[in-house]
Every structure is written in C-alpha cells, then in structure tokens.
Design a protein around this motif. Structure first.
Motif, PDB file in Angstrom:
ATOM      1  N   ARG A  12       0.911  -1.120   0.084  1.00  0.00           N
ATOM      2  CA  ARG A  12       0.256   0.126  -0.026  1.00  0.00           C
ATOM      3  C   ARG A  12       0.693   1.299   0.047  1.00  0.00           C
ATOM      4  NH1 ARG A  12      -4.250  -2.186   4.555  1.00  0.00           N
ATOM      5  NH2 ARG A  12      -5.736  -3.261   3.261  1.00  0.00           N
ATOM      6  N   ASN A  13       1.903   1.215   0.902  1.00  0.00           N
ATOM      7  CA  ASN A  13       2.805   2.289   0.976  1.00  0.00           C
ATOM      8  C   ASN A  13       3.398   2.734  -0.471  1.00  0.00           C
ATOM      9  OD1 ASN A  13       1.815   2.897   3.655  1.00  0.00           O
ATOM     10  ND2 ASN A  13       3.708   1.742   4.486  1.00  0.00           N
ATOM     11  N   GLU A  14       3.993   1.537  -0.809  1.00  0.00           N
ATOM     12  CA  GLU A  14       4.708   1.731  -2.290  1.00  0.00           C
ATOM     13  C   GLU A  14       4.003   2.291  -3.481  1.00  0.00           C
ATOM     14  OE1 GLU A  14       7.354  -1.015  -5.169  1.00  0.00           O
ATOM     15  OE2 GLU A  14       6.572  -2.103  -3.368  1.00  0.00           O
ATOM     16  N   LEU A  15       2.662   1.604  -3.370  1.00  0.00           N
ATOM     17  CA  LEU A  15       1.715   1.980  -4.342  1.00  0.00           C
ATOM     18  C   LEU A  15       1.523   3.436  -4.479  1.00  0.00           C
ATOM     19  CD1 LEU A  15      -0.296  -1.105  -4.694  1.00  0.00           C
ATOM     20  CD2 LEU A  15       1.041  -0.270  -6.620  1.00  0.00           C
ATOM     21  N   ARG A  16       1.279   3.918  -2.858  1.00  0.00           N
ATOM     22  CA  ARG A  16       0.891   5.386  -2.537  1.00  0.00           C
ATOM     23  C   ARG A  16       1.906   6.192  -3.097  1.00  0.00           C
ATOM     24  NH1 ARG A  16      -1.054   3.682   2.993  1.00  0.00           N
ATOM     25  NH2 ARG A  16      -3.494   3.536   2.700  1.00  0.00           N
ATOM     26  N   GLU A  17       3.149   5.785  -2.866  1.00  0.00           N
ATOM     27  CA  GLU A  17       4.249   6.657  -3.077  1.00  0.00           C
ATOM     28  C   GLU A  17       4.208   6.842  -4.657  1.00  0.00           C
ATOM     29  OE1 GLU A  17       6.775   9.299  -2.091  1.00  0.00           O
ATOM     30  OE2 GLU A  17       5.908   8.217  -0.729  1.00  0.00           O
ATOM     31  N   HIS A  18       4.362   5.646  -5.537  1.00  0.00           N
ATOM     32  CA  HIS A  18       4.165   5.749  -6.918  1.00  0.00           C
ATOM     33  C   HIS A  18       3.115   6.711  -7.280  1.00  0.00           C
ATOM     34  CE1 HIS A  18       7.435   3.095  -7.437  1.00  0.00           C
ATOM     35  NE2 HIS A  18       6.870   1.867  -6.883  1.00  0.00           N
ATOM     36  N   ASN A  19       1.927   6.551  -6.974  1.00  0.00           N
ATOM     37  CA  ASN A  19       0.574   7.392  -7.184  1.00  0.00           C
ATOM     38  C   ASN A  19       0.963   8.789  -7.093  1.00  0.00           C
ATOM     39  OD1 ASN A  19      -2.369   6.917  -8.032  1.00  0.00           O
ATOM     40  ND2 ASN A  19      -2.416   8.214  -6.357  1.00  0.00           N
ATOM     41  N   TYR A  20       1.458   9.161  -5.911  1.00  0.00           N
ATOM     42  CA  TYR A  20       1.999  10.564  -5.441  1.00  0.00           C
ATOM     43  C   TYR A  20       2.853  11.104  -6.712  1.00  0.00           C
ATOM     44  CZ  TYR A  20       4.268  14.456  -3.108  1.00  0.00           C
ATOM     45  OH  TYR A  20       4.732  15.764  -2.740  1.00  0.00           O
ATOM     46  N   ASN A  21       3.775  10.194  -6.950  1.00  0.00           N
ATOM     47  CA  ASN A  21       4.988  11.013  -7.970  1.00  0.00           C
ATOM     48  C   ASN A  21       4.431  10.982  -9.189  1.00  0.00           C
ATOM     49  OD1 ASN A  21       7.054  10.589  -6.060  1.00  0.00           O
ATOM     50  ND2 ASN A  21       7.634   8.384  -6.539  1.00  0.00           N
ATOM     51  N   TYR A  22       3.614  10.192  -9.621  1.00  0.00           N
ATOM     52  CA  TYR A  22       2.960  10.256 -11.048  1.00  0.00           C
ATOM     53  C   TYR A  22       1.867  11.323 -11.139  1.00  0.00           C
ATOM     54  CZ  TYR A  22       1.065   8.686 -15.544  1.00  0.00           C
ATOM     55  OH  TYR A  22       0.542   8.721 -16.812  1.00  0.00           O
ATOM     56  N   TYR A  23       0.920  11.496 -10.253  1.00  0.00           N
ATOM     57  CA  TYR A  23      -0.289  12.282 -10.412  1.00  0.00           C
ATOM     58  C   TYR A  23      -0.044  13.548  -9.525  1.00  0.00           C
ATOM     59  CZ  TYR A  23      -2.672   8.208 -12.245  1.00  0.00           C
ATOM     60  OH  TYR A  23      -3.139   7.272 -13.041  1.00  0.00           O
ATOM     61  N   ILE A  24       0.777  13.689  -8.687  1.00  0.00           N
ATOM     62  CA  ILE A  24       1.186  15.032  -7.969  1.00  0.00           C
ATOM     63  C   ILE A  24       2.254  15.670  -8.593  1.00  0.00           C
ATOM     64  CG2 ILE A  24       1.159  16.102  -5.875  1.00  0.00           C
ATOM     65  CD1 ILE A  24      -1.353  14.688  -6.028  1.00  0.00           C
ATOM     66  N   LEU A  25       3.513  14.811  -8.726  1.00  0.00           N
ATOM     67  CA  LEU A  25       4.563  15.524  -9.067  1.00  0.00           C
ATOM     68  C   LEU A  25       4.927  15.355 -10.675  1.00  0.00           C
ATOM     69  CD1 LEU A  25       7.041  14.162  -6.205  1.00  0.00           C
ATOM     70  CD2 LEU A  25       5.805  16.321  -6.334  1.00  0.00           C
ATOM     71  N   ASP A  26       3.992  14.715 -11.266  1.00  0.00           N
ATOM     72  CA  ASP A  26       4.197  14.432 -12.900  1.00  0.00           C
ATOM     73  C   ASP A  26       5.674  14.111 -13.128  1.00  0.00           C
ATOM     74  OD1 ASP A  26       1.660  15.485 -13.605  1.00  0.00           O
ATOM     75  OD2 ASP A  26       2.195  17.415 -13.386  1.00  0.00           O
ATOM     76  N   ASN A  27       6.027  12.746 -12.131  1.00  0.00           N
ATOM     77  CA  ASN A  27       7.436  12.360 -12.441  1.00  0.00           C
ATOM     78  C   ASN A  27       7.153  10.767 -12.086  1.00  0.00           C
ATOM     79  OD1 ASN A  27      10.259  11.933 -12.355  1.00  0.00           O
ATOM     80  ND2 ASN A  27      10.410  12.626 -10.214  1.00  0.00           N
ATOM     81  N   ALA A  28       6.981  10.105 -13.199  1.00  0.00           N
ATOM     82  CA  ALA A  28       6.674   8.543 -13.053  1.00  0.00           C
ATOM     83  C   ALA A  28       7.966   7.909 -12.480  1.00  0.00           C
ATOM     84  CB  ALA A  28       6.173   8.076 -14.160  1.00  0.00           C
ATOM     85  N   THR A  29       7.806   7.035 -11.347  1.00  0.00           N
ATOM     86  CA  THR A  29       9.246   6.257 -11.018  1.00  0.00           C
ATOM     87  C   THR A  29       8.903   4.749 -11.294  1.00  0.00           C
ATOM     88  OG1 THR A  29       8.080   6.447  -8.985  1.00  0.00           O
ATOM     89  CG2 THR A  29       9.870   7.873  -9.277  1.00  0.00           C
ATOM     90  N   ILE A  30       7.970   4.534 -11.886  1.00  0.00           N
ATOM     91  CA  ILE A  30       7.864   2.994 -12.356  1.00  0.00           C
ATOM     92  C   ILE A  30       6.802   2.991 -13.221  1.00  0.00           C
ATOM     93  CG2 ILE A  30       5.565   2.824 -10.886  1.00  0.00           C
ATOM     94  CD1 ILE A  30       6.127   0.161 -10.027  1.00  0.00           C
ATOM     95  N   SER A  31       6.900   1.848 -14.375  1.00  0.00           N
ATOM     96  CA  SER A  31       6.226   1.593 -15.371  1.00  0.00           C
ATOM     97  C   SER A  31       4.721   1.455 -15.080  1.00  0.00           C
ATOM     98  CB  SER A  31       6.723   0.761 -16.472  1.00  0.00           C
ATOM     99  OG  SER A  31       6.396  -0.578 -15.941  1.00  0.00           O
TER     100      SER A  31
END
Length: 665
Positions: A12-31
C-alpha cells in the motif's frame, strides 16, 4: 504485525508513493505495467485477508460502489461564493475597502480560477473520510465513493498534517482527457460531451463509481478550513497542502499591491491558453489569515477574496424573435430567441434582454445580427447590434403593454427598470414561481417535490398557493405524470417534514419582495414571530438593522393583502413554524440593544465568530469599522495600531473578551 499484514501495508505504501509521484509531481518512478502488477498483487492479498481491509487502500480507487441516492449533508464550514470583478477599477475599489477595515500592509495571493465542479474534502488522522459537493453552500451531496476514484485525491496524507480539517478544490477534466472521451463516444455513435466543466460536474453524480474511475478527472486544491491549523497565511497553506500530498497548482503568486495583481492577471490572460485545464479568471485573496478573519464575510461572499474574470468570449448570431417571461414577483423579462450558436463550450439559443430601457438603448430588433456574450461566463447577454447587417424592412421593437400570460395591463413604478404584471393571485407563472421558491432548498427544502411537479400541480388545479401543499394526499398526486407510488410517498413525507423548518427560513420562503435570506434572518431575530411582523409599521421596520424604506414598504404591502393573511393563517393551522422556537430563543436577550460593537484582534478563550454570535444573540450589532457611532470595541491581542489610534481619537471604550463576557452574564 504478522508477515502478511506487513506485506499488505508495504505494498500500500509503495503504491501510494508511486501514485503521488505520477499524479501530483508528474514524475513517474515505475512503468504502468509494473504498477498494475503490484496493484493486482495487493488486490489478491486483500481478497484473501479481508480482516486487513482499509477503506483508503490504493485498491479502492478502481470503484465499483453503486450509489442510488446521494445523501445531502451540511458543510461544517460554509462554502461561500466569490464576488466578481472585471476591471482594474473594480480591484482598486476592493483594495480601498480592505484598507479601511484592516491595519498594516496587505499582501495578496493570486491563484488561477479553474472552471470545474467545487468539492469539499474532509480528512481525519490523515485519511479521507468525506467528499461533499458545493450544493447551495450550506449543504451538498456526499460523493465520497466517486471522489476516491480520482488519482490526484490522496486517500492517505504524508507529513505533519493536522488531526482534522477540510480542504476545498475544483474537480476538473483536462482537455486531453476530455477530447479522448469524445473520440471514443463518436466512435461508438454517441453524442460527444459539450464541455469539460459540465462533464466533470456530471461525473460526480454517476451512480457507479467504477464508471467515474474510467474518467481522467483531476482535483486541484486551494483552500484549507479548520480549527487550530497553525498556519498564518494563504500562501503558506498552499505550500503545506502540497507537502501533505495534495495537487496544488504552482501558478499561485504573492503580490504586494494591486499593480502586481494586475501583472499576474495580464500574464495569465494570454498564457491560460497553454494550460491543460479550463480557466476563467484569477482569484485574489488577502494573504494574511488574521486579516481575513478581521474582514469577515457579507451574506454571500468573503470580503477578503475577489474573482477577476477574464474577458468573456463573444460571438454574433441572428436574433429571430423577442418573447417575454413572467417571474414569481410579476417582473417581466424580455428574452432574445437566437439562431443557435456555440459560445464558451455550450450551444446558446436564448439570452436576456433585461428590460425595455436596454432594448431602447441598444435599439435591438427582431431580425438583427447581435453580439452575444456569456456574462460572468454563465448567463448569455446581448451586448449590441451589427447595424451593417440590419434588414431594410426592420421595425423598432414595441415593448408589450399586457402580461403575455394573463393579459393584465402591465405597470411600471417610478424609478423601476422593469415592467410588472400586477395580477398577483391570478397569473399562473407568478403562482408557480412563488410555490417553486417556497419549496426550494434554502427555503422549505421539500424533498420529492421539484419545479416541474409544482407546475403540474398548479396546472391540474390541485393547488393555487403554497398553503394548499399541506392538504395534498397521495391519491391526488399518484395520477400525475412520472409519479410512481414511492415518489408520491416521498412527496407527501417531504411536505410533512417541512413543518420543522425554522421560522427565519419560512419567512424567506413566503417570497415577500426584497426579503432575501439575510433580511429574513434580521426580521425573524428582531420580531420573533410572523404576527409581530404583520402589525409592524413602516417606521418600525425601518428602525431594524439593515432594513430600508423599500423593504419596509414591501413587507407592509404583503401583510395588507387579505389573501396573504388567509394563506398565513392556513400555514399556522397546518403547524408550519411561524415563530421562533423555544430552543432558538435560549440565550437571546436585549442586553446589548442599540449597541454597535467592533470586534478586533486575536482572542484566547473564545473565537471571533462566537463573539459575534453572542453580540447578535444579545441584541447588539457587529460593525466591521470604527466610527463615531461605535458603542465600544471588544479588543483582543494584536489589535492594529491605526484602529487603536482611531478609537482613542473618537474616545471609544476598549474592553477585553473577559470584560465583554461579564457584561452579558
């Protein structure tokens, strides 16, 4: 924590972090592929171990919950509208008003005004617990299940967030996502959506949250509400919200003057076309939150904020015919029926012509090519005529002399812009309009009864005024068009429940001309009952705070009508609240009657709003500015030096919060 629970929590924590990076920071860290694999893994683990269910798990974003009826719930902090400005002069006037009311330098936070659907999100202990639409500002619809599917809405916050707060924002549909949705609709032979704003708004009320999850909605946040947030400025609140995981637009800027505000406006009036979302202006807020509190609110809007609207889009089209509408007060509104034209994302077919003077001033005629604009981006209006395209056989417009509905001779009072139909009790649109106003959300709020049903009830002669509603039976309404047994039950039940609506809202519901929500509250508070208002003279009414001669004349005219008195007597007989209840009268005194009191500074044992309420409950009037009429000032810490100086100059007494509380004991 056992191994499985720990694994679920880590995922959950890992997916939340990826979600935050992609949708809030516009910076994807995973495919996308790897993200989907991890999400599927988490879904399988949660399915096997329901004991570790978490309503805010990333798996809940896929939706699936079906909501048949959206519950209406009150906002803990009212959602106000904003006052609009359209020119440099409007903003300068606003600044002058502000500087009369607050001490010290004033900074402004400038933010873009995104055109979407307003939302209020509530967080407790860092988790999203509630999402409510704006509604009427006092209450809205609970759309939490749908909002959870929007990826840019954090379900679990990061960092040093407060234990409980609300955050306001706008649900928007980016142009790219909107265009893609329309391409798909056209491909399957469906009508394309008209514009991103309406599509975003409509998405919030879809019954299946899985359908909402398919739409590329975003949530842009801009305003925090709550107690003890320990934040000093609006600009700081935007930065804090970003740190907690919210998508807060970075275009916001601090300005030290209206000149700098106008530079921000000028820049974005050009560059807004490069943005991925619809914008229709700039919102300017006093930056300091203590100054915001000092400035307070009018009945409808905060004094500390102003919306600057970009120049509206303008088009020209043919005016085919002019028709006339009758409002609930009998006011006649001329309407331009236009050749349909695309304007600001919608098809416009009609526009208001306001009144006879406007038609004469612009010399508007049927058959003219006219310029149309969306005033405030909402209501289309005719701005002028292209005389080069006027037909040779054109005739000037002759304004009607008789009511278009009941043929009664129209009247126009001296100083009034509009014509009126005086047939108060015999003109159907007026009767229907008054009953529609009576049942509306801010008035009697009768569930199960809408405007179309009211028109049906009047046209079928089942009711002729709003008191007739309380004699309706289920058997009478079931034969009506689109009325099933369940909806008939809801209607009758809604009418019955409206008997509990408090007196001030009943007074507003009566539809007395010029008696809006605020005036109704003032009158109810002052007179306590309908009987006392009914016998009040014009002179007596004018002495009530904020009641002018125009309102006083309208109120006395209403109660000189025998028909109105009969209707009120019937409402009394049905048990409608026509006086203040015992609960409302608790704590109400006349101890401060005649006192005009200014509240300023920061208080320790009581909030500013509680202080103001105590003043009003005890018969006093709260004023926002010091003058020779001020009785005394309740002063907290950090009272501004210029206010102090003015109070001393006028020899006005300053008391602290404890002295005030002793005064009303």
């Amino acid at each position: 924590m056992n191994t499985v629970e720990q694994h679920i929590q880590d995922l959950r924590n890992e997916l939340r972090e990826h979600n935050y990076n992609y949708y809030i920071l516009d910076n994807a860290t995973i495919s996308d592929y790897d993200f989907d694999i991890k999400l599927k893994q988490l879904q399988e683990l949660e399915a096997k171990h329901p004991e570790f269910f978490d309503a805010n798990s990333p798996t809940q974003r896929v939706g699936g919950e079906v909501t048949k009826n959206f519950e209406t719930i009150p906002h803990e902090h009212r959602m106000y509208s904003l006052d609009n400005s359209y020119s440099k002069e409007d903003l300068q006037d606003w600044e002058m008003r502000i500087k009369k009311l607050v001490d010290g330098d004033v900074q402004y936070t400038c933010e873009l005004k995104y055109d979407g659907a307003s939302i209020s999100l509530t967080y407790k202990d860092g988790k999203l617990v509630k999402a409510v639409t704006r509604g009427d500002g006092f209450q809205g619809d609970n759309v939490t299940a749908n909002i959870k599917t929007i990826k840019s809405v954090p379900l679990q916050l990061k960092g040093d967030y407060p234990p409980k707060f609300d955050i306001r924002g706008e649900i928007v549909l980016p142009f790219d996502g909107f265009n893609k949705m329309n391409e798909e609709r056209i491909e399957i032979g469906e009508e394309p959506y008209r514009n991103p704003r309406n599509t975003a708004s409509g998405s919030l009320k879809l019954q299946d949250s899985a359908e909402v999850a398919k739409r590329p909605l975003e949530c842009l946040l801009y305003n925090l509400k709550g107690a003890n947030l320990e934040i000093q400025t609006q600009f700081e609140s935007l930065d804090k919200a970003r740190q907690w995981g919210f998508k807060v637009p970075k275009a916001a800027k601090l300005a030290n003057s209206i000149h700098e505000v106008l530079e921000f406006v000028a820049y974005w009036d050009v560059h807004r076309h490069d943005l991925p979302y619809e914008t229709d202006g700039v919102v300017i807020k006093v930056n300091n939150l203590q100054q915001q509190e000092e400035l307070g609110y009018t009945a409808k809007a905060p004094r500390w904020a102003m919306a600057y609207k970009f120049k509206a889009e303008q088009v020209s089209t043919r005016l085919n015919t002019i028709t006339y509408q009758v409002g609930r007060t009998g006011a006649i509104t001329p309407v331009a029926n236009l050749e349909p034209v695309e304007l600001a994302g919608t098809t416009v077919k009609r526009a208001s012509l306001h009144n006879a003077d406007q038609i004469k001033k612009l010399d508007i005629r049927e058959g003219d090519e006219v310029y149309v604009e969306k005033g405030g981006e909402i209501i289309p209006k005719v701005l002028g005529v292209d005389l080069s395209k006027r037909p040779i056989d054109s005739e000037p417009t002759c304004y009607i002399t008789q009511c278009p509905e009941c043929k009664t001779e129209l009247v126009r009072q001296e100083g009034e812009a509009q014509h009126y139909c005086p047939n108060y009790n015999g003109c159907n649109p007026q009767i229907i309009g008054r009953i529609q106003h009576f049942i509306s959300r801010k008035a009697m709020d009768i569930d199960g009864l809408g405007g179309e049903t009211v028109a049906l009830l009047v046209n079928e002669t089942l009711i002729t005024n709003y008191s007739d509603l309380y004699e309706l039976t289920k058997e009478q309404v079931i034969p009506l068009e689109r009325m099933a047994e369940k909806s008939a039950d809801n209607l009758i039940q809604g009418i019955e429940q409206s008997k509990n609506i408090p007196f001030e809202r009943v007074l507003y519901a009566l539809g007395i001309r010029y008696v809006g929500e605020t005036v109704a509250k003032k009158l109810a508070k002052h007179y306590k009952s309908i009987d006392a208002i009914a016998v009040a003279s014009k002179e007596d009414l004018v002495n009530v705070d904020e009641i002018g001669i125009k309102i006083a004349e309208s109120v006395t005219a209403f109660f000189t009508s025998e028909d109105n008195i009969n209707i009120i007597n019937r409402l009394k007989g049905f048990g409608v609240q026509l006086e203040m209840s015992a609960e409302q009268l608790i704590g109400q005194t006349d101890k401060l009657k005649g006192d005009i009191i200014v509240v300023t500074g920061v208080f320790e044992s009581i909030s500013r709003n509680e202080l103001k309420k105590l003043i009003e409950d005890n018969g006093g009037k709260v004023s926002s500015s010091i003058s020779s009429k001020t009785s005394y000032i309740v002063a907290g810490n950090n009272m501004g030096p210029s206010k102090k100086e003015k109070a001393e100059k006028l020899n006005i007494l300053l008391i602290n919060e404890n002295e005030f509380l002793q005064k009303i004991k």
